[in-house]
Design an enzyme around this catalytic site. Structure first.
Site, PDB file in Angstrom:
ATOM      1  CG  ASP A  31      -6.935   6.433  -5.108  1.00 30.93           C
ATOM      2  OD1 ASP A  31      -5.884   7.071  -4.956  1.00 30.93           O
ATOM      3  OD2 ASP A  31      -7.038   5.402  -5.125  1.00 30.93           O
ATOM      4  CG  HIS A  77      -6.542   0.688   0.698  1.00 26.44           C
ATOM      5  ND1 HIS A  77      -5.983  -0.154   1.826  1.00 26.44           N
ATOM      6  CD2 HIS A  77      -5.839   1.814   0.467  1.00 26.44           C
ATOM      7  CE1 HIS A  77      -4.957   0.827   2.217  1.00 26.44           C
ATOM      8  NE2 HIS A  77      -4.968   1.789   1.317  1.00 26.44           N
ATOM      9  NE  ARG A 130      -3.912   3.083   6.266  1.00 21.61           N
ATOM     10  CZ  ARG A 130      -3.284   2.654   5.390  1.00 21.61           C
ATOM     11  NH1 ARG A 130      -2.807   3.509   4.244  1.00 21.61           N
ATOM     12  NH2 ARG A 130      -3.092   1.419   5.166  1.00 21.61           N
ATOM     13  CD  GLN A 177      -6.001   5.653   3.273  1.00 20.97           C
ATOM     14  OE1 GLN A 177      -5.052   5.295   3.150  1.00 20.97           O
ATOM     15  NE2 GLN A 177      -6.214   6.907   3.989  1.00 20.97           N
ATOM     16  NE  ARG A 222      -0.492  -1.765   0.064  1.00 18.76           N
ATOM     17  CZ  ARG A 222      -0.554  -0.528  -0.060  1.00 18.76           C
ATOM     18  NH1 ARG A 222       0.406   0.236  -0.810  1.00 18.76           N
ATOM     19  NH2 ARG A 222      -1.249   0.221   0.730  1.00 18.76           N
ATOM     20  CB  CYS A 233      -5.664   7.083   0.339  1.00 16.40           C
ATOM     21  SG  CYS A 233      -5.452   6.477  -1.371  1.00 16.40           S
TER      22      CYS A 233
HETATM   23  N1  NVA Z   1      -5.913   2.938  -5.627  1.00 19.76           N
HETATM   24  C1  NVA Z   1      -4.650   3.222  -5.210  1.00 19.76           C
HETATM   25  C2  NVA Z   1      -4.396   3.396  -3.901  1.00 19.76           C
HETATM   26  C3  NVA Z   1      -3.008   3.607  -3.321  1.00 19.76           C
HETATM   27  C4  NVA Z   1      -2.804   3.561  -1.797  1.00 19.76           C
HETATM   28  C5  NVA Z   1      -3.826   2.255  -5.519  1.00 19.76           C
HETATM   29  O1  NVA Z   1      -4.493   0.609  -5.410  1.00 19.76           O
HETATM   30  O2  NVA Z   1      -2.795   2.101  -6.125  1.00 19.76           O
HETATM   31  N1   CP Z   2      -2.739   4.988   1.190  1.00 22.39           N
HETATM   32  C1   CP Z   2      -1.720   4.127   1.113  1.00 22.39           C
HETATM   33  O1   CP Z   2      -2.040   2.917   1.481  1.00 22.39           O
HETATM   34  O2   CP Z   2      -0.384   4.247   1.169  1.00 22.39           O
HETATM   35  P1   CP Z   2       0.647   3.382   0.921  1.00 22.39           P
HETATM   36  O3   CP Z   2       0.419   2.733  -0.620  1.00 22.39           O
HETATM   37  O4   CP Z   2       1.975   4.187   0.925  1.00 22.39           O
HETATM   38  O5   CP Z   2       0.636   2.283   1.798  1.00 22.39           O
END
Ligand code: NVA
Ligand code: CP
Length: 312
Positions: free
Chosen positions: A228, A133, A296, A136, A106, A268
């Site tokens: 989101d 992502h 997930r 997800q 990540r 998500c």
């Molecule tokens: N779009 C959000 C998703 C978090 C799971 C981010 O990148 O922070």
């Molecule tokens: N939806 C998701 O990826 O959650 P986290 O940021 O908690 O991993």
């Protein structure tokens, strides 16, 4: 015969075919029903996870998932490793991949994960980058499949920031033949590169892609309504400004009236109630956010098995 995924990486959803989606989802559903049956499938396998951004779901679901499959996880972050002191991606990738069987990352930069993958001798899984992502969306499609019994022909409306989630819905949706409508303010629409990529795929799969700044147009007759956060990780400095700009993009009672009467709501998570979604919608009868979050675990277990276990 579909192409096997063993030994491959998942950096974005264009790496999957429609058949791959169905296989992963069906395996995930099977694992959800009978997790005992799969408890030694990845026995002795090690998954390293590198986090450069925060996480609750991704971290816990991947770690629980690999343990439930008989393997183990090593959690790393960039601060406490030499990555935080500037060790080149190439050296890090070559070294870590010589110790483990798979690596989930990540991070911010898609370029970084691509370079990492190029140098790695084991599969790389994108656990969220600035542009994608994929894990997800695998879980979201599994959830849609569980509830609606199909993916092809489903209309998914995404309202909000044209971010990593929007890109992954566009790419994944066009592969499986879903209609994807994205409504974002003009300056925050999805990256044209991914819109074009999705449109090309849609031309053969038959899905319809709509990009608009009108949330009412996007949600009209939708089977699935998704949103989101308005400011993703890395955009926190723009939170206040974005709250103003996205004001008319809240998913609320008035907006979801445009959707089909049996629409489902997904997010998500983490969510900001009363910003991108009203409490009434996210905590209401049409919301499946906790099933989505649980999936997930199951969808990623299926993915791990496909990438890391030799087909029998
Ligand atoms: N779009 C959000 C998703 C978090 C799971 C981010 O990148 O922070
Ligand atoms: N939806 C998701 O990826 O959650 P986290 O940021 O908690 O991993």
């Amino acid at each position: 015969m579909t192409e096997g995924l063993y030994g491959k990486s998942l950096l974005d959803l264009t790496e999957l075919t429609e058949e791959n989606f169905i296989e992963i989802i069906q395996l995930g559903i099977g694992m959800k029903k009978d997790s005992e049956k799969y408890k030694t499938v990845l026995s002795g396998k090690i998954l390293a996870m590198i986090f450069e951004k925060n996480s609750t779901r991704t971290r816990v679901s991947f770690e629980a998932g690999i343990i439930q499959l008989g393997g183990q996880a090593i959690i790393l972050d960039t601060k406490s490793t030499q990555m935080g002191r500037g060790e080149p991606v190439k050296d890090t990738a070559k070294v870590i991949s010589s110790y483990v069987d798979g690596i989930m990352i990540r991070t911010f930069s898609d370029q970084m994960i691509q370079e990492f993958s190029k140098e790695s001798s084991v599969p790389i899984i994108n656990g969220l980058t600035d542009h994608h992502h994929p894990c997800q969306v695998l879980a979201d499609f599994m959830t849609i499949f569980e509830i609606k019994n199909k993916l092809k022909g489903i209309k998914l409306a995404y309202v909000g920031d044209g971010n990593n989630m929007a890109h992954s819905y566009l790419l994944g949706g066009s592969i499986v033949g879903m209609d994807i409508a994205i409504a974002s303010p003009k300056e925050y629409q999805p990256n044209p590169e991914y819109v074009e990529q999705a449109q090309k795929i849609a031309n053969t799969s038959g899905s319809q892609i709509i990009i608009t700044d009108d949330p009412y147009e996007a949600v009209k007759n939708a089977d699935v309504v998704v949103t989101d956060v308005w400011a993703s990780m890395g955009d926190e400095g723009e939170q206040e400004m974005r709250t103003q700009i996205f004001h008319d993009y809240q998913v609320n009672d008035s907006l979801v009236q445009q959707a089909k009467s049996d629409y489902i709501f997904l997010h998500c998570l983490p969510a900001h109630r009363e910003e991108e979604v009203s409490s009434k919608v996210i905590d209401g009868d049409h919301s499946y956010i906790y099933q989505e979050a649980e999936n997930r675990l199951h969808a990623q277990k299926a993915l791990l098995v496909k990438l890391m276990a030799k087909e029998k």
